[in-house]
Design a protein around this motif. Structure first.
Motif, PDB file in Angstrom:
ATOM      1  N   PHE A  80       0.806  -1.227   0.000  1.00 51.79           N
ATOM      2  CA  PHE A  80       0.000   0.000   0.000  1.00 51.79           C
ATOM      3  C   PHE A  80       0.838   1.276   0.000  1.00 51.79           C
ATOM      4  O   PHE A  80       0.295   2.368   0.034  1.00 51.79           O
ATOM      5  CB  PHE A  80      -0.943   0.012   1.205  1.00 51.79           C
ATOM      6  N   ARG A  81       2.149   1.148  -0.020  1.00 55.72           N
ATOM      7  CA  ARG A  81       3.015   2.333   0.029  1.00 55.72           C
ATOM      8  C   ARG A  81       2.912   3.151  -1.255  1.00 55.72           C
ATOM      9  O   ARG A  81       2.600   2.627  -2.316  1.00 55.72           O
ATOM     10  CB  ARG A  81       4.463   1.918   0.291  1.00 55.72           C
ATOM     11  N   GLN A  83       0.766   5.518  -1.845  1.00 56.59           N
ATOM     12  CA  GLN A  83      -0.617   5.887  -2.166  1.00 56.59           C
ATOM     13  C   GLN A  83      -1.152   7.003  -1.268  1.00 56.59           C
ATOM     14  O   GLN A  83      -2.336   7.306  -1.299  1.00 56.59           O
ATOM     15  CB  GLN A  83      -1.520   4.652  -2.058  1.00 56.59           C
TER      16      GLN A  83
END
Length: 129
Positions: A80-81, A83
């Motif tokens: 999820f980095r 974002q």
């Protein structure tokens, strides 16, 4: 590092599915950019559920008399980095404590970067060096 032990224990408890010591944590949530940020006051953590994962920001109380806090760790799962999730956590947490007139020590490198890039008037005088 003083907070490292707590970080490791929380990470292990979260990943193993084990319940935390207090079965009924006091929580407050808020919606930010479509993401629900939950404040788990009992475990001194703000988090965003991301399916089976979660992004989180952990803190400690430095001075119970004043409520000054040490913002220690910001963690976003690798998938999820990039974002903007850490930015949502950072803004929500700093806004939360600033609006309550609490001083903040920015131990977390990401929060130091966020503050440098976002020197908002609400944070003025609230950062502990």
């Amino acid at each position: 590092m003083a907070g490292s032990g707590r970080y490791m224990l929380r990470s292990l408890a979260s990943s193993s599915g084990t319940k935390m010591m207090n079965p009924k944590p006091r929580m407050v949530s808020s919606e930010v950019k479509g993401l629900s940020v939950v404040h788990d006051e009992t475990n001194m953590e703000f988090f965003i559920k991301l399916g089976e994962d979660k992004a989180f920001l952990q803190y400690d109380v430095l001075d119970p008399a004043t409520g000054a806090v040490d913002l220690q760790h910001t963690v976003v799962p690798e998938v999820f980095r990039g974002q903007g999730i850490a930015k949502v956590l950072a803004k929500t947490v700093m806004d939360h404590f600033a609006s309550r007139d609490k001083h903040m020590k920015l131990t977390c490198w990401y929060l130091q970067k966020f503050y440098k890039e976002n020197p908002l008037p609400a944070y003025s005088g609230k950062i502990i060096e």
